[in-house]
Write a protein that holds these residues in place. Structure first.
Motif, PDB file in Angstrom:
ATOM      1  N   MET A   1      31.646  -9.239  44.999  1.00  0.00           N
ATOM      2  CA  MET A   1      32.807 -10.066  45.277  1.00  0.00           C
ATOM      3  C   MET A   1      33.951  -9.583  44.394  1.00  0.00           C
ATOM      4  N   ASN A   2      35.040  -9.230  45.017  1.00  0.00           N
ATOM      5  CA  ASN A   2      36.187  -8.692  44.302  1.00  0.00           C
ATOM      6  C   ASN A   2      37.325  -9.697  44.363  1.00  0.00           C
ATOM      7  N   LEU A   3      37.583 -10.363  43.248  1.00  0.00           N
ATOM      8  CA  LEU A   3      38.631 -11.376  43.188  1.00  0.00           C
ATOM      9  C   LEU A   3      39.902 -10.789  42.613  1.00  0.00           C
ATOM     10  N   SER A   4      41.035 -11.263  43.134  1.00  0.00           N
ATOM     11  CA  SER A   4      42.306 -10.851  42.552  1.00  0.00           C
ATOM     12  C   SER A   4      42.491 -11.575  41.222  1.00  0.00           C
ATOM     13  N   GLU A   5      43.418 -11.083  40.455  1.00  0.00           N
ATOM     14  CA  GLU A   5      43.702 -11.718  39.160  1.00  0.00           C
ATOM     15  C   GLU A   5      44.175 -13.157  39.370  1.00  0.00           C
ATOM     16  N   ARG A   6      44.931 -13.399  40.420  1.00  0.00           N
ATOM     17  CA  ARG A   6      45.409 -14.747  40.727  1.00  0.00           C
ATOM     18  C   ARG A   6      44.236 -15.688  41.007  1.00  0.00           C
ATOM     19  N   GLN A   7      43.278 -15.236  41.787  1.00  0.00           N
ATOM     20  CA  GLN A   7      42.110 -16.062  42.106  1.00  0.00           C
ATOM     21  C   GLN A   7      41.290 -16.353  40.854  1.00  0.00           C
ATOM     22  N   ARG A   8      41.140 -15.357  39.999  1.00  0.00           N
ATOM     23  CA  ARG A   8      40.399 -15.550  38.743  1.00  0.00           C
ATOM     24  C   ARG A   8      41.087 -16.592  37.865  1.00  0.00           C
TER      25      ARG A   8
END
Length: 74
Positions: A1-8
C-alpha cells in the motif's frame, strides 16, 4: 500500500485527535471524582471510584481507536 504524504498526515492527525480526546476523558473523570470527594461532607468513595474506573475504561477504548488509526500506516 503506497500512501501519499497527505494521506499519512491525515492518519496521524486522526490518531492524535482521538488520543487527545482519550486524555481529556481521563482528566475530566479524575477531576470530577476528586471534586466529588472534596465537596461532600461524607465522601462517597464508591461513587468516586466508579467514575474514575469508567473514565479509565473509556479513555483506554479511545486510545485503542487512536492506535487502530495508525495501523493504516505502512
Amino acid at each position: 500500500m503506497n500512501l501519499s504524504e497527505r494521506q499519512r498526515e491525515k492518519i496521524k492527525l486522526t490518531a492524535s485527535y482521538r488520543n487527545g480526546i482519550a486524555v481529556g476523558v481521563m482528566l475530566i473523570g479524575g477531576i470530577t471524582a476528586g471534586l466529588r470527594l472534596i465537596n461532600q461532607a461524607t465522601p462517597d468513595w464508591g461513587s468516586a471510584l466508579a467514575i474514575t474506573v469508567i473514565a479509565i475504561v473509556i479513555s483506554l477504548a479511545l486510545h485503542y481507536f487512536a492506535r487502530a488509526a495508525l495501523n493504516g500506516l505502512p
